[in-house]
Design a protein around this motif. Structure first.
Motif, PDB file in Angstrom:
ATOM      1  N   THR A   1       0.822  -1.178   0.226  1.00 52.93           N
ATOM      2  CA  THR A   1      -0.050  -0.098   0.080  1.00 52.93           C
ATOM      3  C   THR A   1       0.815   1.156  -0.204  1.00 52.93           C
ATOM      4  O   THR A   1       2.081   1.157   0.118  1.00 52.93           O
ATOM      5  CB  THR A   1      -1.025  -0.070   1.327  1.00 52.93           C
ATOM      6  OG1 THR A   1      -1.972   1.217   1.139  1.00 52.93           O
ATOM      7  CG2 THR A   1      -0.185   0.190   2.539  1.00 52.93           C
ATOM      8  N   ILE A   2       0.372   2.448   0.046  1.00 54.03           N
ATOM      9  CA  ILE A   2       0.882   3.673  -0.090  1.00 54.03           C
ATOM     10  C   ILE A   2       0.725   4.400   1.056  1.00 54.03           C
ATOM     11  O   ILE A   2      -0.598   4.724   1.451  1.00 54.03           O
ATOM     12  CB  ILE A   2       0.435   4.545  -1.464  1.00 54.03           C
ATOM     13  CG1 ILE A   2       1.016   3.705  -2.574  1.00 54.03           C
ATOM     14  CG2 ILE A   2       1.187   5.885  -1.427  1.00 54.03           C
ATOM     15  CD1 ILE A   2       2.263   3.555  -2.922  1.00 54.03           C
TER      16      ILE A   2
ATOM     17  N   VAL B   1      -1.268  11.693  -1.726  1.00 51.87           N
ATOM     18  CA  VAL B   1      -0.978  11.133  -2.961  1.00 51.87           C
ATOM     19  C   VAL B   1      -1.746  12.165  -3.884  1.00 51.87           C
ATOM     20  O   VAL B   1      -2.886  12.644  -3.513  1.00 51.87           O
ATOM     21  CB  VAL B   1      -1.984   9.679  -3.218  1.00 51.87           C
ATOM     22  CG1 VAL B   1      -2.053   9.359  -4.845  1.00 51.87           C
ATOM     23  CG2 VAL B   1      -1.425   8.442  -2.732  1.00 51.87           C
ATOM     24  N   LEU B   2      -1.144  12.774  -4.451  1.00 56.19           N
ATOM     25  CA  LEU B   2      -1.873  14.113  -5.364  1.00 56.19           C
ATOM     26  C   LEU B   2      -2.875  13.515  -6.424  1.00 56.19           C
ATOM     27  O   LEU B   2      -2.724  12.378  -7.029  1.00 56.19           O
ATOM     28  CB  LEU B   2      -0.763  14.798  -6.012  1.00 56.19           C
ATOM     29  CG  LEU B   2       0.353  15.295  -5.250  1.00 56.19           C
ATOM     30  CD1 LEU B   2       1.470  15.865  -5.952  1.00 56.19           C
ATOM     31  CD2 LEU B   2      -0.356  16.393  -4.396  1.00 56.19           C
ATOM     32  N   PRO B   3      -3.731  14.339  -6.713  1.00 55.35           N
ATOM     33  CA  PRO B   3      -4.674  14.154  -7.723  1.00 55.35           C
ATOM     34  C   PRO B   3      -3.860  13.955  -8.988  1.00 55.35           C
ATOM     35  O   PRO B   3      -2.702  14.701  -9.235  1.00 55.35           O
ATOM     36  CB  PRO B   3      -5.822  15.306  -7.854  1.00 55.35           C
ATOM     37  CG  PRO B   3      -5.364  15.830  -6.681  1.00 55.35           C
ATOM     38  CD  PRO B   3      -4.192  15.651  -6.261  1.00 55.35           C
ATOM     39  N   PRO B   4      -3.981  13.159  -9.995  1.00 55.39           N
ATOM     40  CA  PRO B   4      -3.177  12.760 -11.133  1.00 55.39           C
ATOM     41  C   PRO B   4      -3.030  14.033 -11.771  1.00 55.39           C
ATOM     42  O   PRO B   4      -1.592  14.587 -12.293  1.00 55.39           O
ATOM     43  CB  PRO B   4      -4.025  12.020 -12.275  1.00 55.39           C
ATOM     44  CG  PRO B   4      -4.924  11.087 -11.453  1.00 55.39           C
ATOM     45  CD  PRO B   4      -5.080  11.980 -10.186  1.00 55.39           C
TER      46      PRO B   4
ATOM     47  N   PHE C   1      -0.267  16.044  -9.884  1.00 49.28           N
ATOM     48  CA  PHE C   1       1.104  15.410  -9.887  1.00 49.28           C
ATOM     49  C   PHE C   1       1.941  15.789 -11.074  1.00 49.28           C
ATOM     50  O   PHE C   1       2.929  16.213 -11.135  1.00 49.28           O
ATOM     51  CB  PHE C   1       1.040  13.892  -9.996  1.00 49.28           C
ATOM     52  CG  PHE C   1       2.071  13.014 -10.298  1.00 49.28           C
ATOM     53  CD1 PHE C   1       3.186  13.114  -9.414  1.00 49.28           C
ATOM     54  CD2 PHE C   1       2.080  12.580 -11.596  1.00 49.28           C
ATOM     55  CE1 PHE C   1       4.323  12.289  -9.944  1.00 49.28           C
ATOM     56  CE2 PHE C   1       3.116  11.836 -12.109  1.00 49.28           C
ATOM     57  CZ  PHE C   1       4.341  11.689 -11.124  1.00 49.28           C
TER      58      PHE C   1
ATOM     59  N   GLN D   1       5.007  18.082 -11.335  1.00 50.10           N
ATOM     60  CA  GLN D   1       6.174  17.378 -12.121  1.00 50.10           C
ATOM     61  C   GLN D   1       6.828  18.280 -13.256  1.00 50.10           C
ATOM     62  O   GLN D   1       8.054  18.409 -13.368  1.00 50.10           O
ATOM     63  CB  GLN D   1       5.701  15.925 -12.746  1.00 50.10           C
ATOM     64  CG  GLN D   1       6.622  15.164 -13.701  1.00 50.10           C
ATOM     65  CD  GLN D   1       7.652  14.236 -12.675  1.00 50.10           C
ATOM     66  OE1 GLN D   1       7.042  14.288 -11.357  1.00 50.10           O
ATOM     67  NE2 GLN D   1       8.574  13.994 -12.990  1.00 50.10           N
TER      68      GLN D   1
ATOM     69  N   THR E   1       5.995   9.532  -0.692  1.00 55.78           N
ATOM     70  CA  THR E   1       5.225   8.263  -0.200  1.00 55.78           C
ATOM     71  C   THR E   1       6.274   7.353   0.102  1.00 55.78           C
ATOM     72  O   THR E   1       7.369   7.096  -0.222  1.00 55.78           O
ATOM     73  CB  THR E   1       4.454   8.225  -1.319  1.00 55.78           C
ATOM     74  OG1 THR E   1       5.220   8.022  -2.537  1.00 55.78           O
ATOM     75  CG2 THR E   1       3.252   9.000  -1.612  1.00 55.78           C
TER      76      THR E   1
ATOM     77  N   GLU F   1       6.239   2.974   0.023  1.00 56.68           N
ATOM     78  CA  GLU F   1       5.422   1.716  -0.382  1.00 56.68           C
ATOM     79  C   GLU F   1       5.510   0.693   0.445  1.00 56.68           C
ATOM     80  O   GLU F   1       6.711   0.172   0.906  1.00 56.68           O
ATOM     81  CB  GLU F   1       5.902   1.172  -1.798  1.00 56.68           C
ATOM     82  CG  GLU F   1       5.192   0.048  -2.196  1.00 56.68           C
ATOM     83  CD  GLU F   1       5.794  -0.403  -3.701  1.00 56.68           C
ATOM     84  OE1 GLU F   1       6.347   0.166  -4.247  1.00 56.68           O
ATOM     85  OE2 GLU F   1       5.437  -1.866  -3.911  1.00 56.68           O
TER      86      GLU F   1
ATOM     87  N   GLU G   1      -6.427   9.778  -1.324  1.00 52.74           N
ATOM     88  CA  GLU G   1      -5.423  10.905  -1.706  1.00 52.74           C
ATOM     89  C   GLU G   1      -4.807  11.138  -0.110  1.00 52.74           C
ATOM     90  O   GLU G   1      -3.608  11.284   0.008  1.00 52.74           O
ATOM     91  CB  GLU G   1      -6.031  12.287  -2.135  1.00 52.74           C
ATOM     92  CG  GLU G   1      -6.334  12.332  -3.269  1.00 52.74           C
ATOM     93  CD  GLU G   1      -6.857  13.603  -3.711  1.00 52.74           C
ATOM     94  OE1 GLU G   1      -6.809  14.545  -3.279  1.00 52.74           O
ATOM     95  OE2 GLU G   1      -7.397  13.537  -4.906  1.00 52.74           O
TER      96      GLU G   1
ATOM     97  N   SER H   1      -6.410   1.987   3.714  1.00 48.99           N
ATOM     98  CA  SER H   1      -5.318   1.669   2.922  1.00 48.99           C
ATOM     99  C   SER H   1      -4.382   0.703   3.657  1.00 48.99           C
ATOM    100  O   SER H   1      -3.374   0.054   2.935  1.00 48.99           O
ATOM    101  CB  SER H   1      -4.507   3.010   2.519  1.00 48.99           C
ATOM    102  OG  SER H   1      -5.067   3.875   1.754  1.00 48.99           O
TER     103      SER H   1
END
Lengths: 546, 378
Positions: A162-163, A167-170, A173, A177, A186, A188, A414, A442
């Motif tokens: 899991t993360i 988590v950013l919305p795509p 992100f 970037q 993050t 794993e 998120e 999660s």
């Protein structure tokens, strides 16, 4: 009728049938070795001489009389402070199976006298509610049978991690970037996390064993298990070791151990897995941490920067706050900055009807890395009995409503939600954890199950043992007394940690394969869940099955 | 199980050809439904021009619905140019409430930007769909787009073709997608027939998507118009393709990285591993699960085929320059393009994305392990 004065009685006078556990002793098997009395953590039993009258009637001689037999017996103390806790160490050391505690099915009059000296009953352990939990009753019922070749839990590859971290919305992100902006860190990790148990609550051997086991899981078995420290810092050698990456450092309202941590930052070889800010815990919501004086040894006192042998009650709230929003914002940002914005920082709160508002606050905080919600079935090293038994919110519905709140906003995962409090309480750790994951978690934090499975903790939901607070843990798990904790071999604990996580990994696959899931952890896969209780089904938004 | 067939060719052909290809794979479906999507359309009775015309596809189940449709389209300013009348043999149709199969050509409104037009078309489609739902499901609308016809019906694929007279060569297309669907999870519903369509993008799939519910919940939460319906678990494949290419503006190769990302160990060795790990984390809610072959087509007539991560579903692509076929079984490809070299047929593995570009000269086989050009980021 004898005169009242000749019978010793006072309001708190109890007899053995008033106690929750009754010692049964078989004289015909006892060899009087004395091991049971030596090992009893409560000194609840003692060897004593007894006399038995043997009536004698000689008819021919027309004489009546008595003979007396003397024998050595085991007797049970009835004073509250020496009351048997049912740990069963006596039977485990007895060479002849001559002794052992049995639960008393009578009502426990002792319960009315647990507040001697005017202090309410404090204990360690759990919320003593036996029986199946809601999580135990959830079945995974959406089996892929019609169109799909079944997955093979033994041979196929499964993605189980899991993360942890924001988590950013795509869209965001990609924007960051492109712009070269900060992307939240993050990790794993394996979704079953060893929940926060402090260095102080746990003995040094227990802690070492857990860490060894966690390192083995990561480095040999390839299971990225992480463990949380709880309040009270982290041994200095661990802070400067490469094993720190497997550790979630907790900061709580007493800030114990953080002098050491801050001092160690420049010398750290790697970043910790995450920082957990404790605002509350499931076992005692609204109450701070508590390390009772019995356990504040020289080592613990040094680590926490306090004198030896004093009670260490952390305040119920953090001292920085005017409001929870302000506190969360300040603390999360401060901790993020301290570790160069490379470490996820998240708060832990107790299960509560107000959890949703904390969550909504976090959603708007760009630095918040997760939310851990700890339900009423969470355990603790020390708490007031009333807090443990009656305060808090069960995790299942609390987690579910928080997840559905995120779903309504299109922001599920998120802020990864982690759930705790009673996972594996009846031994079904993987089933409980996966049920929570499919309800929207999660990952889950597991404490009591780890102590029971990896170190042989004797506690159960019948009130057995539950003396973690006084440092007399008969297995050496929650004691700072070297005589006790030497009973626990860290290597054995590490071996059990590896066993436990290997078997959780197998069971996860055995749950996921029939559901046709292998590519990602089935977070929020509520269509796979059913429960045999219509009201619970409605509350959790899953199917009612019967 | 479902069977899938796609043919794309430079020279327009009858959709009936693809139905005969489906017939070759007949052992694999139960005849519970057929979905057809046609692109690069030409009519025998009308001079259709992609740049000037739009096509609305659907079914009116009653005269009232048909009249309402007519009225709504007029009110929204869409001017009808051609109404294709199928020569229907209703004896071959199972359902008895089909008043009219709709394939109507409208004039493309002028003076709108591409995005505005695309939005307007989708809004009109969603409005008509909702209108049908509000009237007891008497109006079903599959697509409203330039150059796309969609037909969906319950029954045996070839029989449906016969019932609608698709072998009369009055409609031809350069790209035809067909799926014979077995009803798996959910009730029989026309909207649940593949292919699924959103703003020019269409996909069809075999197998079930076991991660359907969490993906659906996330997509619905995005509140993007058109991300609705979900009568089938496979509908999310089309919406994810739409999201990746139109909302995130990522290259087509990224679709595979979103729905079936590589493992961490594999990404650690990938030249764009760092970016792809970030993408995997950000899009982790769109990771599909279950055995699937996803076949898609785009407005520029590109076709694509991707497999599930374990390659648990079959699919073959074969053909020659100018004509290519993708089918779930090899016999399907054989039936669709017999004059090819079968030794060059390709069966993609778990890492592959097969793309047939609009020029149809050769196949592009792209592996997830290969780097790709990313105009935007990385």
């Amino acid at each position: 009728m004898v005169s009242v004065r000749s019978v010793y009685t006072q309001p708190s006078s109890l007899t053995f049938s008033d106690l929750p556990w009754i010692i049964q002793h078989r004289e015909d098997r006892c060899t009087l070795c004395g091991q049971c009395t030596a090992v009893c953590p409560k000194q609840a039993i003692y060897l004593t001489y007894r006399r038995q009258r043997m009536p004698k009637l000689d008819i021919l001689q027309k004489k009546r009389g008595n003979e007396y037999r003397h024998f050595v017996g085991i007797r049970q103390h009835t004073a509250i402070d020496k009351m048997c806790i049912g740990c069963g160490m006596c039977s485990s050391v007895c060479p002849n199976e001559a002794i052992g505690p049995v639960p008393n099915s009578n009502e426990h009059r002792s319960r009315f006298h647990m507040d001697e000296k005017g202090d309410a009953w404090k204990r360690g352990g759990r919320r003593n509610v036996p029986g199946k939990t809601i999580l135990d009753r959830i079945a995974f019922d959406r089996i892929s049978m019609l169109t799909d070749p079944a997955l093979d839990a033994g041979r196929h590859e499964f993605s189980l991690n899991t993360i942890l971290g924001r988590v950013l919305p795509p869209e965001e992100f990609l924007r960051r970037q492109l712009a070269g902006e900060w992307i939240p860190p993050t990790r794993e990790i394996f979704p079953f996390v060893i929940g926060s148990m402090s260095f102080g609550a746990l003995s040094p051997n227990m802690w070492l064993g857990l860490l060894q086991g966690v390192a083995y899981c990561n480095e040999v078995l390839g299971i990225p298990v992480v463990m949380a420290t709880g309040e009270g810092g982290c041994p200095p050698w661990v802070l400067r070791s490469p094993f720190l990456k497997y550790i979630i450092l907790q900061i709580a309202s007493g800030y114990f151990g953080w002098d050491e941590i801050i001092r160690a930052i420049p010398e750290m070889q790697c970043d910790p897995a995450a920082i957990e800010i404790k605002y509350g815990q499931g076992a005692k919501p609204g109450d701070g941490g508590l390390l009772m004086w019995f356990k504040v040894s020289k080592l613990i006192a040094r680590l926490r920067g306090v004198p030896e042998g004093v009670d260490l009650p952390s305040p119920p709230v953090h001292q920085t706050l005017y409001s929870i929003e302000e506190s969360v914002m300040k603390m999360i940002q401060t901790m993020s900055m301290a570790f160069g914005f490379r470490v996820p920082v998240y708060p832990k709160i107790s299960g509560s009807t107000s959890a949703k508002s904390v969550l909504n606050n976090l959603v708007r905080n760009p630095y918040a890395g997760a939310l851990l919600i700890d339900g009423i079935d969470g355990g603790t090293g020390a708490a007031y009995n009333v807090s443990m038994d009656a305060t808090g919110h069960p995790i299942a519905s609390n987690l579910r409503e928080c997840y559905l709140e995120l779903v309504a906003q299109g922001r599920q995962n998120e802020i990864p939600l982690f759930a705790a409090g009673g996972v594996g309480k009846n031994g079904n750790v993987t089933q409980n954890g996966m049920a929570l994951i499919m309800l929207g978690a999660s990952g889950v934090h597991v404490g009591k199950y780890i102590m029971q499975a990896c170190a042989g903790c004797l506690g159960n939901e019948m009130g057995r043992c539950n003396v973690c607070n006084t440092g007399i843990c008969p297995k050496g798990i929650t004691s700072q007394n070297p005589k006790l904790y030497r009973r626990l071999d860290p290597d054995d604990v590490a071996q059990r940690v590896a066993d436990v996580f290997s078997s959780i990994r197998i069971e996860m696959k055995k749950i996921m394969a029939p559901l046709g899931r292998s590519q990602s952890l089935p977070i929020g896969m509520s269509d796979a869940l059913g429960i045999d209780d219509a009201d619970a089904a409605e509350r959790l938004g899953i199917k009612y099955i019967c | 199980m479902c069977r899938l067939a796609l043919k794309t060719a430079d020279i327009p052909f009858s959709p009936y050809e693809v139905l005969t290809g489906m017939e070759a794979m007949q052992e694999g479906y139960d005849g519970s439904g057929l979905g057809l999507l046609l692109r690069g359309v030409s009519f025998a009775d009308f001079n259709y021009k992609k740049e000037e015309h739009l096509i609305l596809s659907g079914i009116a189940h009653s005269e009232a619905a048909f009249q309402r449709l007519h009225k709504h389209m007029e009110e929204r300013g869409f001017e009808q140019e051609y109404d294709h009348q199928f020569k229907v043999n209703s004896a071959l149709i199972e359902a008895k409430d089909r008043y009219q199969y709709i394939v109507r050509v409208y004039k493309k409104p002028q003076g709108l930007s591409v995005a505005e037009l695309e939005d307007r078309l989708m809004q009109a489609r969603l409005f008509l769909r909702k209108d049908g739902e509000q009237h007891g499901g008497d109006l079903t609308v599959f697509s409203f787009w330039s150059d796309v016809i969609m037909i969906k019906e319950v029954g045996w694929p070839l029989e449906i073709g016969d019932a609608l007279g698709l072998n009369d060569d009055r409609i031809k297309a350069r790209v035809v997608m067909a799926q014979g669907r077995q009803n798996t999870n959910y009730g029989i519903n026309l909207y649940a027939c593949h292919p699924f369509f959103i703003q020019g993008i269409a996909t069809m799939t075999n197998g079930e998507n076991t991660a359907f519910v969490p993906i659906k919940e996330w997509l619905e939460g995005k509140r993007i118009p058109g991300y609705m319906g979900y009568q089938s678990d496979s509908e999310v494949f089309a919406h994810i393709l739409h999201y990746v290419t139109k909302k995130l503006n990522l290259p087509l190769a990224c679709y595979k990285h979103v729905i079936t990302p590589l493992k961490t160990e594999e990404l650690n060795k990938h030249p764009q591993g760092e970016f792809l790990k970030g993408l995997r984390t950000a899009c982790r809610r769109l990771i599909i699960d279950g055995p699937n072959a996803v076949i898609g087509t785009l407005p520029d007539e590109s076709c694509l085929l991707v497999m599930d991560q374990k390659k648990m579903r079959p699919a073959t692509v074969g053909g020659r320059p100018g004509a290519w076929a993708i089918a779930s079984e090899m016999c399907g490809v054989e039936a669709l393009i017999p004059d090819r070299d079968p030794s060059l047929d390709f069966q993609p593995m778990r890492e592959h994305t097969v793309i047939i570009p609009p020029d149809r000269k050769e196949l592009l086989i792209w592996s997830q392990f290969d780097p790709f050009t990313l105009s935007q980021a990385a």
